[in-house]
Scaffold this motif. Structure first.
Motif, short mmCIF file in Angstrom:
data_model
loop_
_atom_site.label_atom_id
_atom_site.label_comp_id
_atom_site.label_asym_id
_atom_site.label_seq_id
_atom_site.Cartn_x
_atom_site.Cartn_y
_atom_site.Cartn_z
N ALA A 94 29.52 -71.89 -13.24
CA ALA A 94 30.86 -72.34 -12.86
C ALA A 94 31.19 -71.92 -11.44
N GLN A 95 30.62 -70.82 -10.97
CA GLN A 95 30.79 -70.36 -9.60
C GLN A 95 29.47 -69.73 -9.15
N PRO A 96 29.24 -69.60 -7.85
CA PRO A 96 28.01 -68.98 -7.37
C PRO A 96 27.92 -67.52 -7.81
N GLY A 97 26.73 -67.09 -8.10
CA GLY A 97 26.54 -65.70 -8.50
C GLY A 97 25.19 -65.51 -9.15
N PRO A 98 24.88 -64.29 -9.58
CA PRO A 98 23.58 -64.02 -10.20
C PRO A 98 23.47 -64.65 -11.58
N THR A 99 22.26 -64.82 -12.05
CA THR A 99 22.06 -65.20 -13.44
C THR A 99 22.26 -63.95 -14.31
N PRO A 100 22.48 -64.11 -15.60
CA PRO A 100 22.63 -62.92 -16.46
C PRO A 100 21.44 -61.95 -16.37
N PRO A 101 20.18 -62.43 -16.41
CA PRO A 101 19.08 -61.48 -16.28
C PRO A 101 19.08 -60.75 -14.94
N GLU A 102 19.43 -61.45 -13.87
CA GLU A 102 19.48 -60.81 -12.55
C GLU A 102 20.54 -59.72 -12.51
N TYR A 103 21.71 -60.02 -13.06
CA TYR A 103 22.79 -59.04 -13.06
C TYR A 103 22.41 -57.81 -13.88
N MET A 104 21.88 -58.03 -15.07
CA MET A 104 21.50 -56.92 -15.94
C MET A 104 20.44 -56.04 -15.27
N ALA A 105 19.47 -56.67 -14.62
CA ALA A 105 18.41 -55.91 -13.95
C ALA A 105 18.96 -55.13 -12.76
N ASP A 106 19.83 -55.76 -11.97
CA ASP A 106 20.39 -55.10 -10.80
C ASP A 106 21.20 -53.86 -11.18
N GLU A 107 21.90 -53.92 -12.32
CA GLU A 107 22.75 -52.81 -12.74
C GLU A 107 22.04 -51.84 -13.68
N GLY A 108 20.82 -52.17 -14.09
CA GLY A 108 20.09 -51.30 -15.01
C GLY A 108 20.71 -51.24 -16.40
N LEU A 109 21.26 -52.35 -16.86
CA LEU A 109 21.94 -52.41 -18.16
C LEU A 109 20.99 -52.93 -19.23
N SER A 110 21.18 -52.47 -20.46
CA SER A 110 20.25 -52.87 -21.52
C SER A 110 20.94 -53.15 -22.85
N ARG A 157 30.85 -49.60 -16.33
CA ARG A 157 31.77 -48.55 -16.77
C ARG A 157 31.89 -48.56 -18.29
N LEU A 158 32.00 -49.75 -18.86
CA LEU A 158 32.13 -49.88 -20.31
C LEU A 158 30.87 -49.37 -21.01
N SER A 159 29.72 -49.74 -20.48
CA SER A 159 28.45 -49.31 -21.07
C SER A 159 28.33 -47.78 -21.05
N ALA A 160 28.66 -47.18 -19.91
CA ALA A 160 28.57 -45.71 -19.78
C ALA A 160 29.54 -45.02 -20.73
N ALA A 161 30.75 -45.56 -20.85
CA ALA A 161 31.76 -44.94 -21.72
C ALA A 161 31.35 -45.02 -23.19
N VAL A 162 30.75 -46.14 -23.59
CA VAL A 162 30.30 -46.28 -24.98
C VAL A 162 29.12 -45.35 -25.25
N GLU A 163 28.22 -45.20 -24.29
CA GLU A 163 27.08 -44.30 -24.46
C GLU A 163 27.52 -42.87 -24.70
N GLU A 164 28.67 -42.50 -24.19
CA GLU A 164 29.19 -41.15 -24.40
C GLU A 164 29.74 -40.97 -25.82
N ARG A 165 29.83 -42.07 -26.56
CA ARG A 165 30.36 -42.03 -27.93
C ARG A 165 29.34 -42.70 -28.85
N PRO A 166 28.34 -41.95 -29.31
CA PRO A 166 27.21 -42.52 -30.06
C PRO A 166 27.60 -43.29 -31.31
#
Length: 217
Positions: A145-161, A123-132
């Motif tokens: 610290a807890q189970p979950g994806p690695t940072p690269p896995e999360y970024m890839a899954d969400e299509g974030l760059s 949501r944050l990424s999309a909102a910032v993209e609307e404001r160049p």
């Protein structure tokens, strides 16, 4: 003494071990020790941030992360964001706070296993993209610290760059930025001072208002 007498004297008692025996006490002691060790290991994982290279990912190497502020409370409105430098998640380059000097910038600090981060960052990424005119820079930290994806896995899954600085196992950036919960987000004016600071998920209307105000700086 006859052979029969010797055999009778040398025969050991059979049957179950009496309650309260040394064998049962020994077993209970080892179970208690194992439980204590498990707690210590889990605590060490949390405070060290993991960094075990799971899924081909590892925290930044010691000495590659630096920040002007060693530790302290969460930054507040009017505080200056401390200059920092760390390897980029995307690899092959370094991210420094000075890279965005002179632009209104959103600085988000997140952990890949944090469900609030997982919901907030797209949501944050999309909102910032609307404001160049606004930059978005993030820091990922507290690995394992807890189970979950690695940072690269999360970024890839969400299509974030967006740019991601990778903290080290000592959590140098986390401590320097005064992070107490995830995500912690600083909305920063072009002169490097914090305009607004938030933690957790921010309602969409509130986020839009914060970003619109930041864009006018």
């Amino acid at each position: 003494m006859t052979n029969a007498t010797r055999a009778k004297q040398g025969k050991r008692p059979t049957g179950p071990t009496p309650k309260g025996s040394g064998g049962r006490r020994s077993s209970s002691t080892w179970i208690a020790i194992a439980a204590v060790v498990a707690v210590v290991v889990l605590a060490a994982m949390f405070f060290s941030g993991g960094g075990d290279g799971e899924g081909g990912f590892a925290a930044s190497a010691p000495g590659t992360v630096s920040i002007e502020r060693a530790s302290g409370p969460m930054l507040a409105a009017g505080d200056q964001v401390p200059d920092f430098e760390a390897p980029a998640l995307q690899g092959g380059r370094t991210i420094a706070w000075s890279d965005v000097e002179g632009s209104p910038t959103v600085l988000a600090i997140w952990a890949p296993w944090c469900p609030h981060c997982q919901a907030e960052l797209p949501r944050l990424s999309a909102a910032v993209e609307e404001r160049p005119g606004i930059e978005l820079v993030t820091i990922t930290t507290a690995y394992g610290a807890q189970p979950g994806p690695t940072p690269p896995e999360y970024m890839a899954d969400e299509g974030l760059s967006f740019p991601v600085a990778v903290d080290d196992e000592a959590q140098t950036l986390l401590r320097g930025m005064g992070v107490q919960s995830f995500p912690t987000t600083y909305y920063v004016a072009p002169d490097g001072t914090v305009v607004t600071a938030t933690t957790g998920e921010v309602p969409s209307d509130e986020l839009d208002a914060i970003l619109d105000d930041l864009a006018r700086r």
